[in-house]
Design a protein around this motif. Structure first.
Motif, PDB file in Angstrom:
ATOM      1  N   LEU A 199      18.237 -28.763 -21.585  1.00 15.32           N
ATOM      2  CA  LEU A 199      17.533 -27.774 -22.163  1.00 15.32           C
ATOM      3  C   LEU A 199      18.456 -26.616 -22.418  1.00 15.32           C
ATOM      4  CD1 LEU A 199      14.092 -28.069 -20.401  1.00 15.32           C
ATOM      5  CD2 LEU A 199      14.591 -28.525 -22.668  1.00 15.32           C
ATOM      6  N   ILE A 200      19.157 -26.358 -21.125  1.00 13.91           N
ATOM      7  CA  ILE A 200      20.170 -25.219 -21.179  1.00 13.91           C
ATOM      8  C   ILE A 200      21.207 -25.362 -22.336  1.00 13.91           C
ATOM      9  CG2 ILE A 200      21.575 -23.636 -19.889  1.00 13.91           C
ATOM     10  CD1 ILE A 200      20.153 -24.346 -17.432  1.00 13.91           C
ATOM     11  N   VAL A 245       9.722 -32.765 -26.515  1.00 12.94           N
ATOM     12  CA  VAL A 245      11.395 -32.327 -26.046  1.00 12.94           C
ATOM     13  C   VAL A 245      12.012 -33.427 -25.327  1.00 12.94           C
ATOM     14  CG1 VAL A 245      12.314 -30.519 -24.610  1.00 12.94           C
ATOM     15  CG2 VAL A 245      10.184 -29.796 -25.630  1.00 12.94           C
ATOM     16  N   MET A 260      21.069 -27.476 -25.049  1.00 11.54           N
ATOM     17  CA  MET A 260      20.698 -27.769 -26.348  1.00 11.54           C
ATOM     18  C   MET A 260      19.386 -26.937 -26.627  1.00 11.54           C
ATOM     19  SD  MET A 260      21.281 -31.597 -26.839  1.00 11.54           S
ATOM     20  CE  MET A 260      20.947 -31.953 -25.303  1.00 11.54           C
ATOM     21  N   PRO A 261      19.521 -25.443 -26.490  1.00 15.73           N
ATOM     22  CA  PRO A 261      18.278 -24.527 -26.729  1.00 15.73           C
ATOM     23  C   PRO A 261      17.522 -24.639 -27.983  1.00 15.73           C
ATOM     24  CG  PRO A 261      20.292 -23.242 -26.767  1.00 15.73           C
ATOM     25  CD  PRO A 261      20.478 -24.499 -26.296  1.00 15.73           C
ATOM     26  N   ASP A 262      18.291 -24.744 -29.154  1.00 17.43           N
ATOM     27  CA  ASP A 262      17.779 -24.836 -30.245  1.00 17.43           C
ATOM     28  C   ASP A 262      17.063 -26.119 -30.623  1.00 17.43           C
ATOM     29  OD1 ASP A 262      19.031 -22.488 -30.936  1.00 17.43           O
ATOM     30  OD2 ASP A 262      20.866 -23.207 -31.979  1.00 17.43           O
ATOM     31  N   GLU A 263      17.451 -27.220 -30.056  1.00 10.55           N
ATOM     32  CA  GLU A 263      16.911 -28.535 -30.228  1.00 10.55           C
ATOM     33  C   GLU A 263      15.518 -28.709 -29.532  1.00 10.55           C
ATOM     34  OE1 GLU A 263      19.941 -28.187 -29.659  1.00 10.55           O
ATOM     35  OE2 GLU A 263      21.156 -29.096 -31.448  1.00 10.55           O
ATOM     36  N   SER A 264      15.760 -28.112 -28.259  1.00 12.55           N
ATOM     37  CA  SER A 264      14.569 -28.185 -27.431  1.00 12.55           C
ATOM     38  C   SER A 264      13.259 -27.214 -28.170  1.00 12.55           C
ATOM     39  CB  SER A 264      14.868 -27.503 -25.978  1.00 12.55           C
ATOM     40  OG  SER A 264      15.218 -26.425 -26.068  1.00 12.55           O
ATOM     41  N   LEU A 265      13.725 -26.183 -28.352  1.00 13.36           N
ATOM     42  CA  LEU A 265      12.894 -25.028 -29.300  1.00 13.36           C
ATOM     43  C   LEU A 265      12.042 -25.876 -30.650  1.00 13.36           C
ATOM     44  CD1 LEU A 265      11.370 -22.548 -29.371  1.00 13.36           C
ATOM     45  CD2 LEU A 265      13.454 -21.694 -30.842  1.00 13.36           C
ATOM     46  N   SER A 294       9.572 -28.302 -29.248  1.00 15.63           N
ATOM     47  CA  SER A 294       8.434 -27.642 -28.555  1.00 15.63           C
ATOM     48  C   SER A 294       7.640 -27.174 -29.804  1.00 15.63           C
ATOM     49  CB  SER A 294       8.899 -26.535 -27.983  1.00 15.63           C
ATOM     50  OG  SER A 294       9.789 -26.863 -26.868  1.00 15.63           O
TER      51      SER A 294
END
Length: 408
Positions: A22-23, A234, A25-30, A33
């Motif tokens: 998550l840290i 996610v 790859m923030p764009d992919e997780s967002l 979500s």
């Protein structure tokens, strides 16, 4: 002791890797979500809320008990569950998962089911609703309304097969079933009405309180469902970007080759094991596969339900003494039965109603049906968020009022 420590180590490592992903790859997780939130916000919440509220009201007023007495002669011989199982089965098919689990847990809390009966019932009453199969999968992903007939037929036929198989679950452990089933040999409408009346009298809540409880209970369940949808959306995305999905799919490619399925279906299959919407969408995009092969994989994904739905069911069942393990095994059985049913009914059903020859073209006569399902999906996406907002505001109002009265 060693097994417990190993389990702790695996769980801790998994959560740590997920947090790190998550840290990194923030764009992919967002993005994942938001995709999960949109699904819950627009489709899941507004489509399930009315069924949940009405179900709670029917249970409170004793209507479900009435239906149980009426359907006892059918449900008991077929599935070895009480007649109320017929209500749960019908509502589960109409509203989709995890409605069957919620209603089963509720009836278990009402002592209308034994634990073994509840474990049997929950195993075959959780299914996809027609809106998802026809609207989202067949029309939305495959652009083929006729395919929905095959997928729905295979899905519900597989569900029926699971119910027949689960009647043998429990064996002699459930002695109360045999004792109770021999109490009444004949059915009388007067007995059914008497059961309805006694159930209503036993629940001494006024109508306003009953409606308020139904709203709060339903919305609490839907909030939990929304959390699981977002979480597994996610997780699925992170597994793909960490190449874990590709690694596992390599093993399934060999299996698919043995059963003469296109190897390119392995990655959508793995994704579908986690989340059915993404798995079905990816399956529809595999152009190397024939439509029959795509339908087989999609049927298994729909029957298996995905770990996302299974986690929702596990959370609901955790509020009771109903064990999750039988439900989990039944999902594999449902997926296999639905896939086999797809193969069996393909020629007599799909090729009869369609002019296609295993292609992805849209039959002319099915365009009207596709239009209807598109309209339903469009209406939900338009009105769904408003329904969600209003319902959440009502929930907050009821909950705040009860908390205020509690402190008074």
């Amino acid at each position: 002791m060693l097994k417990s420590k190993l389990k702790t180590l695996v769980l801790s490592a998994s959560v740590t890797i997920f947090a790190a992903a998550l840290i990194l790859m923030p764009d992919e997780s967002l993005e994942a979500s938001i995709r999960g939130l949109d699904m819950w916000w627009e489709i899941v919440f507004p489509s399930l809320l009315p069924f949940f509220i009405v179900s709670e009201m029917l249970i409170g007023f004793g209507v479900v008990r009435f239906i149980g007495v009426v359907l006892e002669p059918m449900m008991r011989p077929l599935f070895r569950v009480p007649g109320v199982g017929g209500f749960v089965w019908a509502m589960g098919m109409a509203s989709g998962f995890p409605a069957g689990a919620k209603l089963t847990a509720r009836l278990r809390q009402e002592k209308q089911l034994t634990r073994i009966e509840a474990e049997r019932l929950v195993s075959f009453t959780n299914s996809s609703n027609p809106l998802f199969i026809f609207g989202a999968v067949s029309v939305g992903f495959f652009q083929n309304a006729t395919l929905g007939i095959v997928l729905a037929s295979a899905h519900y036929l597989g569900n029926f097969c699971v119910g027949l198989a689960m009647r043998f679950y429990g064996g002699k452990d459930d002695e109360t079933i045999m004792n109770r089933s021999t109490v009444k040999k004949r059915f009388f409408l007067r007995e059914a009405f008497s059961a309805l009346h006694q159930t209503r009298l036993k629940d001494k809540r006024p109508i306003g309180k009953l409606l308020g409880d139904a709203v709060t209970s339903s919305i609490q369940t839907l909030l939990m469902i929304g959390g699981f949808i977002i979480l597994f959306s996610v997780i699925n995305k992170m597994l793909y970007h960490l190449h874990i999905t590709t690694f596992v799919a390599a093993g399934f490619s060999t299996l698919f080759h043995l059963v003469h399925l296109t190897e390119q279906l392995s990655i959508p299959f793995i994704s579908g094991l986690f989340e059915i919407t993404l798995g079905s969408k990816m399956t529809s995009g595999v152009t190397e596969a024939t439509l029959l092969h795509q339908a087989i994989i999609t049927s298994f994904i729909l029957g298996f339900s995905g770990f996302s739905v299974q986690a929702q069911v596990a959370s609901i069942l955790a509020q009771t003494d109903i064990r999750f393990q039988p439900f989990f095994y039944a999902r594999f059985l449902h997926g296999a039965a639905a896939s086999i049913a797809t193969i069996i009914i393909w020629k007599p059903v799909y090729e009869r109603f369609s002019d296609e020859q295993l292609s992805n073209a849209i039959p002319v006569f099915s365009q009207q049906n596709a239009y209807i399902w598109n309209e339903i999906i469009y209406w939900l996406k338009t009105a769904g968020p408003l329904i969600t907002i209003v319902s959440l505001l009502v929930y907050i109002l009821i909950y705040s009022r009860r908390m205020f009265n509690h402190f008074d």
